[in-house]
Design an enzyme around this catalytic site. Structure first.
Site, PDB file in Angstrom:
ATOM      1  N   HIS A 157      -7.756  -0.780   6.160  1.00 22.78           N
ATOM      2  CA  HIS A 157      -7.008   0.016   7.136  1.00 22.78           C
ATOM      3  C   HIS A 157      -5.925  -0.771   7.888  1.00 22.78           C
ATOM      4  O   HIS A 157      -5.581  -0.444   9.019  1.00 22.78           O
ATOM      5  CB  HIS A 157      -7.979   0.665   8.128  1.00 22.78           C
ATOM      6  CG  HIS A 157      -8.713  -0.339   8.993  1.00 22.78           C
ATOM      7  ND1 HIS A 157      -9.980  -0.121   9.481  1.00 22.78           N
ATOM      8  CD2 HIS A 157      -8.357  -1.557   9.458  1.00 22.78           C
ATOM      9  CE1 HIS A 157     -10.358  -1.165  10.196  1.00 22.78           C
ATOM     10  NE2 HIS A 157      -9.396  -2.050  10.206  1.00 22.78           N
ATOM     11  N   HIS A 189     -10.608  -0.280  17.485  1.00 23.68           N
ATOM     12  CA  HIS A 189     -10.256  -1.675  17.782  1.00 23.68           C
ATOM     13  C   HIS A 189      -9.929  -1.820  19.272  1.00 23.68           C
ATOM     14  O   HIS A 189      -8.786  -2.093  19.642  1.00 23.68           O
ATOM     15  CB  HIS A 189      -9.080  -2.120  16.933  1.00 23.68           C
ATOM     16  CG  HIS A 189      -9.323  -2.051  15.452  1.00 23.68           C
ATOM     17  ND1 HIS A 189      -9.341  -0.874  14.745  1.00 23.68           N
ATOM     18  CD2 HIS A 189      -9.563  -3.025  14.537  1.00 23.68           C
ATOM     19  CE1 HIS A 189      -9.570  -1.125  13.471  1.00 23.68           C
ATOM     20  NE2 HIS A 189      -9.716  -2.412  13.315  1.00 23.68           N
ATOM     21  N   GLU A 245     -16.302  -5.791   8.834  1.00 27.57           N
ATOM     22  CA  GLU A 245     -15.967  -4.358   8.819  1.00 27.57           C
ATOM     23  C   GLU A 245     -16.547  -3.659   7.587  1.00 27.57           C
ATOM     24  O   GLU A 245     -16.750  -2.451   7.590  1.00 27.57           O
ATOM     25  CB  GLU A 245     -14.434  -4.163   8.821  1.00 27.57           C
ATOM     26  CG  GLU A 245     -13.762  -4.475  10.149  1.00 27.57           C
ATOM     27  CD  GLU A 245     -12.245  -4.249  10.139  1.00 27.57           C
ATOM     28  OE1 GLU A 245     -11.679  -4.166  11.235  1.00 27.57           O
ATOM     29  OE2 GLU A 245     -11.625  -4.170   9.062  1.00 27.57           O
TER      30      GLU A 245
HETATM   31  C1  DHB Z   1      -5.159  -6.627  10.390  1.00 30.28           C
HETATM   32  C2  DHB Z   1      -6.289  -6.107   9.763  1.00 30.28           C
HETATM   33  C3  DHB Z   1      -7.183  -5.319  10.479  1.00 30.28           C
HETATM   34  O1  DHB Z   1      -8.338  -4.814   9.954  1.00 30.28           O
HETATM   35  C4  DHB Z   1      -6.937  -5.003  11.793  1.00 30.28           C
HETATM   36  O2  DHB Z   1      -7.775  -4.174  12.416  1.00 30.28           O
HETATM   37  C5  DHB Z   1      -5.818  -5.536  12.443  1.00 30.28           C
HETATM   38  C6  DHB Z   1      -4.930  -6.346  11.726  1.00 30.28           C
HETATM   39  C7  DHB Z   1      -4.184  -7.468   9.625  1.00 30.28           C
HETATM   40  O3  DHB Z   1      -4.426  -7.818   8.469  1.00 30.28           O
HETATM   41  O4  DHB Z   1      -3.131  -7.781  10.181  1.00 30.28           O
HETATM   42 FE    FE Z   2      -9.661  -3.656  11.489  1.00 33.55          FE
END
Ligand code: DHB
Ligand code: FE
Length: 298
Positions: A12, A59, A244
């Site tokens: 995601h 988040h 996750e």
């Molecule tokens: C990124 C990946 C994530 O799962 C997230 O929640 C925030 C940033 C990333 O790869 O930048």
């Molecule tokens: Fe994430």
């Protein structure tokens, strides 16, 4: 009765949403990633669900450190995309399914899983980026997602986070809950987040292709063993944010080769079988290894 017909799994990454919103999908960096979702967008049109049960993590957007539900089910009529610091994503609001969500909450709580009921919340990239990847760009005002969505938020941000085993067992309970709903609904369950990535500390940028792909193999063919993967393995092998992935086990646990309608049997295998419709893996996307699977109940 309602039935879960398919499970969709996808990472995601917020930058994927930004690439779509800013018209960058054909740029050389992004093109190979979006190519991996071409099949999926057509498959969504050909296998349009009535409802998506979307397992994701917030988040620190809707929930801060003030209040940390381990599992939270959205029972609202609608959800607005959240402002995560750059303004809300220009995508449609998410329409909920309060009746099915309330039924699932009732059933799953009666099956001894403690859920937090959420009647009002905004949804962040954890939920909207998977929708964009699977459904394509939608006009924020005149467009709409193809069907109602039930958001199901899992705490994978602040320890203690739930084990893969508990997520898997919860998925089985959700499968039974859906099967006990009277209306004929075609339900998809989505597991999102992952794969390997670490956003902070000395190992920031960690990617582990070999581990990710072995984990995907096991998720497909031996989900019972996959559910036993301890947290330390996710963190060590797939990075701090790789944890996750426990959310994918909720969706996997709800599939028909696992779910039993008869709860008196404690064995983990149901009568159905599962077919892999699509599998995709790509690095890099921002800091994350992107994994994607579509499993269909046969
Ligand atoms: C990124 C990946 C994530 O799962 C997230 O929640 C925030 C940033 C990333 O790869 O930048
Ligand atoms: Fe994430």
């Amino acid at each position: 009765m309602a039935r879960i017909t398919a499970a969709v799994f996808t990472s995601h990454v917020p930058a994927i949403g930004a690439a779509m919103d800013l018209g960058k999908t054909h740029e050389p960096y992004w093109q190979p990633l979006f190519k991996g979702y071409e099949f999926s967008k057509q498959w969504m049109k050909d296998n349009r669900p009535d409802v998506i049960f979307l397992v994701y993590n917030d988040h620190a957007t809707a929930f801060s450190l003030d209040m940390i539900p381990t599992f939270a089910i959205g029972t609202a009529a609608q959800y607005q995309p959240a402002d995560e610091g750059f303004g809300p994503r220009p995508c449609p609001k998410v329409i909920g399914h309060p009746e099915l969500a309330s039924h699932i909450a009732h059933s799953v709580i009666q099956q001894d899983f403690d859920l937090t009921i959420v009647n009002r919340m905004e949804v962040d990239h954890g939920l909207t980026v998977p929708l964009s990847l699977m459904c394509g760009e939608q006009d924020p005002v005149h467009g709409a997602w193809p069907c109602p969505v039930i958001p199901f938020a899992v705490n994978v941000v602040q320890y203690p986070v739930p084990s893969g085993q508990r997520c898997f067992n919860l998925g089985q309970a959700i499968g039974r809950a859906v099967e006990s709903y009277d209306d004929d609904l075609n339900v998809h369950i989505w597991g999102t987040g992952g794969m390997s990535h670490q956003l902070q500390g000395a190992r920031a940028g960690l990617i582990n292709r070999e581990w990710d792909n072995a984990w995907l193999d096991q998720l497909i063919t031996d989900p019972v063993a996959c559910a036993k993967t301890p947290h330390i393995d996710y963190v060590r092998e797939a990075g701090s944010e790789g944890v996750e992935l426990v959310m994918w086990l909720i969706a996997r646990g709800a599939m028909s080769d696992v779910v039993q309608s008869d709860t008196t049997k404690s064995v983990a295998f149901g009568a159905g079988s599962v077919r892999v419709r699509h599998r995709f893996y790509h690095v890099p996307a921002s800091n994350t290894a992107v994994g994607h699977l579509i499993l269909q109940n046969a």
